[in-house]
Motif scaffolding. Structure first.
Motif, mmCIF file in Angstrom:
data_model
loop_
_atom_site.group_PDB
_atom_site.id
_atom_site.type_symbol
_atom_site.label_atom_id
_atom_site.label_comp_id
_atom_site.label_asym_id
_atom_site.label_seq_id
_atom_site.Cartn_x
_atom_site.Cartn_y
_atom_site.Cartn_z
ATOM 1 N N GLU A 73 -26.360 -11.589 -6.886
ATOM 2 C CA GLU A 73 -26.372 -12.065 -8.263
ATOM 3 C C GLU A 73 -25.285 -13.092 -8.521
ATOM 4 O O GLU A 73 -25.506 -14.097 -9.208
ATOM 5 N N ALA A 74 -24.101 -12.894 -7.939
ATOM 6 C CA ALA A 74 -23.010 -13.856 -8.091
ATOM 7 C C ALA A 74 -23.357 -15.182 -7.421
ATOM 8 O O ALA A 74 -23.090 -16.266 -7.967
ATOM 9 N N ALA A 75 -23.984 -15.090 -6.251
ATOM 10 C CA ALA A 75 -24.364 -16.310 -5.536
ATOM 11 C C ALA A 75 -25.459 -17.063 -6.287
ATOM 12 O O ALA A 75 -25.436 -18.296 -6.383
ATOM 13 N N GLU A 76 -26.432 -16.334 -6.833
ATOM 14 C CA GLU A 76 -27.503 -16.972 -7.589
ATOM 15 C C GLU A 76 -26.966 -17.644 -8.850
ATOM 16 O O GLU A 76 -27.401 -18.731 -9.222
ATOM 17 N N ALA A 77 -26.008 -16.991 -9.499
ATOM 18 C CA ALA A 77 -25.406 -17.576 -10.698
ATOM 19 C C ALA A 77 -24.653 -18.855 -10.363
ATOM 20 O O ALA A 77 -24.723 -19.854 -11.087
ATOM 21 N N ARG A 78 -23.930 -18.830 -9.245
ATOM 22 C CA ARG A 78 -23.201 -20.029 -8.813
ATOM 23 C C ARG A 78 -24.172 -21.157 -8.464
ATOM 24 O O ARG A 78 -23.933 -22.321 -8.791
ATOM 25 N N LYS A 79 -25.266 -20.801 -7.819
ATOM 26 C CA LYS A 79 -26.275 -21.794 -7.459
ATOM 27 C C LYS A 79 -26.862 -22.441 -8.704
ATOM 28 O O LYS A 79 -27.013 -23.669 -8.776
#
Length: 223
Positions: free
Chosen positions: A32-38
């Protein structure tokens, strides 16, 4: 430089990269953190799309400006003697300089975005001379007042003897005014890069940096 650590995992000096195949097995909070950053980066890139395209165009021209400086350095520092080899070296280096310069002002996918209007007024005659040399002598077999060729026919009663006549004109060591033109182009490219990065920061709210290292020792060394 990116290095492969193991299957589907790579790293460089700053980051570790994993494939989507491994990504889906990470803990939920990591995904979820990676998707938000993306999503955050994609939103910023969409806002800055036009300036990014301008940045890509500028970056594509940097190798050309570097080549131009190096060729002029070679012209200015090569020793000239009245020999066929030295004449050919000057001719080849001059041709390389003229054609490379022309690439900076060409249209098409690799265009740098540099135009005649960006050249200082007092340097435009020098620019025009280079463009004419490119169009009429070096890029095409046209006619230019710096080159002429022909044949001489001698008849001895039994036949004709054909001999070639040719004259080439060029600036030994390149033209002095080319130095100021190259210096301007280098500074202009750096100024454009700075302006684009500043605009990108203003539009996205994020810092945009470009790696800058020491210039090669031949830059500015024009004899």
């Amino acid at each position: 430089m990116m290095r492969q650590v193991q299957n589907n995992i790579w790293e460089d000096d700053d980051f570790i990269y994993i494939s989507e195949e491994i990504f889906k097995h990470l803990p939920k909070e990591y995904r979820e953190a990676a998707e938000a950053r993306k999503q955050q980066s994609e939103d910023a890139l969409q806002i800055a799309d036009k300036d990014i395209r301008g940045l890509i165009k500028l970056i594509n021209a940097i190798p050309t400006t570097s080549s131009l400086s190096y060729i002029y350095h070679r012209l200015r520092t090569s020793k000239f003697e009245a020999t066929p080899q030295a004449l050919m070296e000057q001719e080849v280096l001059t041709a390389a300089f003229i054609v490379t310069y022309g690439r900076l002002f060409a249209n098409g996918d690799g265009a740098s975005g540099l135009s005649r209007g960006a050249i200082p007024r007092h340097l435009r005659p020098v620019h025009d001379e280079i463009v004419e040399l490119r169009n009429k002598r070096y890029a095409h077999n046209g006619s230019h007042d710096t080159v002429s060729s022909g044949i001489n026919l001698s008849f001895d009663g039994n036949g004709f003897r054909v001999s070639m006549q040719m004259s080439l004109g060029f600036y030994v060591g390149g033209k002095n005014e080319w130095k100021e033109l190259i210096t301007f182009i280098d500074a202009h490219m750096h100024e454009r890069l700075t302006k684009i990065l500043r605009r990108l920061k203003e539009k996205t709210g994020y810092e945009w940096t470009f790696p800058v290292g020491p210039a090669p020792n031949w830059v500015g060394d024009y004899g």
